[in-house]
Enzyme design. Sequence first.
Site, short mmCIF file in Angstrom:
data_model
loop_
_atom_site.label_atom_id
_atom_site.label_comp_id
_atom_site.label_asym_id
_atom_site.label_seq_id
_atom_site.Cartn_x
_atom_site.Cartn_y
_atom_site.Cartn_z
N LYS A 1 40.49 39.64 97.32
CA LYS A 1 39.99 39.87 95.97
C LYS A 1 38.55 40.43 96.01
O LYS A 1 37.90 40.41 97.07
CB LYS A 1 40.04 38.56 95.18
CG LYS A 1 41.45 37.96 95.08
CD LYS A 1 41.46 36.70 94.24
CE LYS A 1 42.81 36.02 94.29
NZ LYS A 1 42.88 34.85 93.36
N TYR B 1 49.81 39.57 87.72
CA TYR B 1 49.59 38.20 87.26
C TYR B 1 50.39 37.88 85.99
O TYR B 1 50.03 36.97 85.25
CB TYR B 1 48.10 37.97 87.03
CG TYR B 1 47.33 37.72 88.31
CD1 TYR B 1 47.73 36.75 89.22
CD2 TYR B 1 46.17 38.45 88.59
CE1 TYR B 1 47.02 36.52 90.40
CE2 TYR B 1 45.44 38.21 89.76
CZ TYR B 1 45.88 37.26 90.66
OH TYR B 1 45.18 37.02 91.81
N ASN C 1 38.58 32.68 94.71
CA ASN C 1 39.17 32.07 95.90
C ASN C 1 39.58 33.09 96.96
O ASN C 1 40.47 32.84 97.76
CB ASN C 1 40.32 31.13 95.51
CG ASN C 1 41.44 31.84 94.77
OD1 ASN C 1 41.39 33.05 94.58
ND2 ASN C 1 42.45 31.09 94.37
N HIS D 1 44.66 36.43 97.63
CA HIS D 1 45.94 36.09 97.01
C HIS D 1 47.05 36.27 98.04
O HIS D 1 47.00 37.19 98.84
CB HIS D 1 46.22 37.02 95.82
CG HIS D 1 47.65 36.96 95.37
ND1 HIS D 1 48.10 36.02 94.47
CD2 HIS D 1 48.75 37.68 95.74
CE1 HIS D 1 49.40 36.18 94.29
NE2 HIS D 1 49.82 37.19 95.04
N GLU E 1 55.78 41.98 94.46
CA GLU E 1 54.37 42.37 94.62
C GLU E 1 54.22 43.53 95.60
O GLU E 1 53.40 44.44 95.37
CB GLU E 1 53.55 41.15 95.05
CG GLU E 1 53.45 40.12 93.91
CD GLU E 1 52.85 38.78 94.30
OE1 GLU E 1 52.49 38.59 95.49
OE2 GLU E 1 52.75 37.91 93.42
P1 CMP Z 1 46.05 33.43 93.02
O1 CMP Z 1 46.69 32.88 94.25
O2 CMP Z 1 45.59 34.83 93.04
O3 CMP Z 1 47.08 33.26 91.81
C1 CMP Z 1 46.65 33.05 90.47
C2 CMP Z 1 45.18 32.94 90.37
O4 CMP Z 1 44.71 32.43 89.16
C3 CMP Z 1 44.69 31.95 91.40
O5 CMP Z 1 44.80 32.50 92.68
C4 CMP Z 1 43.29 31.65 90.90
O6 CMP Z 1 42.33 32.55 91.41
C5 CMP Z 1 43.45 31.87 89.42
N1 CMP Z 1 43.38 30.60 88.73
C6 CMP Z 1 44.28 29.62 88.77
N2 CMP Z 1 43.87 28.59 88.00
C7 CMP Z 1 42.68 28.95 87.49
C8 CMP Z 1 41.76 28.32 86.63
N3 CMP Z 1 41.99 27.09 86.15
N4 CMP Z 1 40.64 29.00 86.32
C9 CMP Z 1 40.43 30.25 86.80
N5 CMP Z 1 41.27 30.89 87.62
C10 CMP Z 1 42.38 30.25 87.96
#
Ligand code: CMP
Length: 144
Positions: free
Chosen positions: A10, A50, A113, A116, A127
């Site tokens: 990301k 998403y 984070n 993905h 995807e």
């Molecule tokens: P990802 O694995 O990319 O899949 C969905 C993403 O949504 C997840 O990682 C997080 O980065 C994001 N996400 C999930 N929960 C939250 C939250 N409570 N607040 C902000 N971002 C979130």
Amino acid sequence: ATERTFLAIKPDGVQRGLVGEILGRFERKGFKLVGLKQLVPSRELAESHYGVHRERPFFAGLVAFITSGPVVAMVWEGDGVIASARKLIGATKPLEAEPGTIRGDLAVNIGRNVIHGSDAPETADFEIGLWFQPSELCEWTPAD
Ligand code: CMP
């Protein structure tokens, strides 16, 4: 069985200079890189990717963030790579991710984070098809 997964570093991971670190973890594990490109995702791409989170309160922020800068999109291949990559990545909430995982070692914030990874064979297929043209994927085996 040999399978393929979609992973994306990301914008936070790219901006923090973690691309090499992350690629290296999957290479050293023994998975095969079959697709790799950097792009700033369009809103359409991000919303499709998403789509399952469309009703969540964090959806707008998630789409805004993922489209805010370059993402490194990857396809990795190998035995059990979908579940194994999820293990190497660690829990979605970085504070719950085990040390030794990418998020456990490199992240603190759920919205930042770093990476993905597809969570199941169906999402991996979806995807990979969403982010890559078939011609962008390399079929290869090591020379002997
Ligand atoms: P990802 O694995 O990319 O899949 C969905 C993403 O949504 C997840 O990682 C997080 O980065 C994001 N996400 C999930 N929960 C939250 C939250 N409570 N607040 C902000 N971002 C979130």
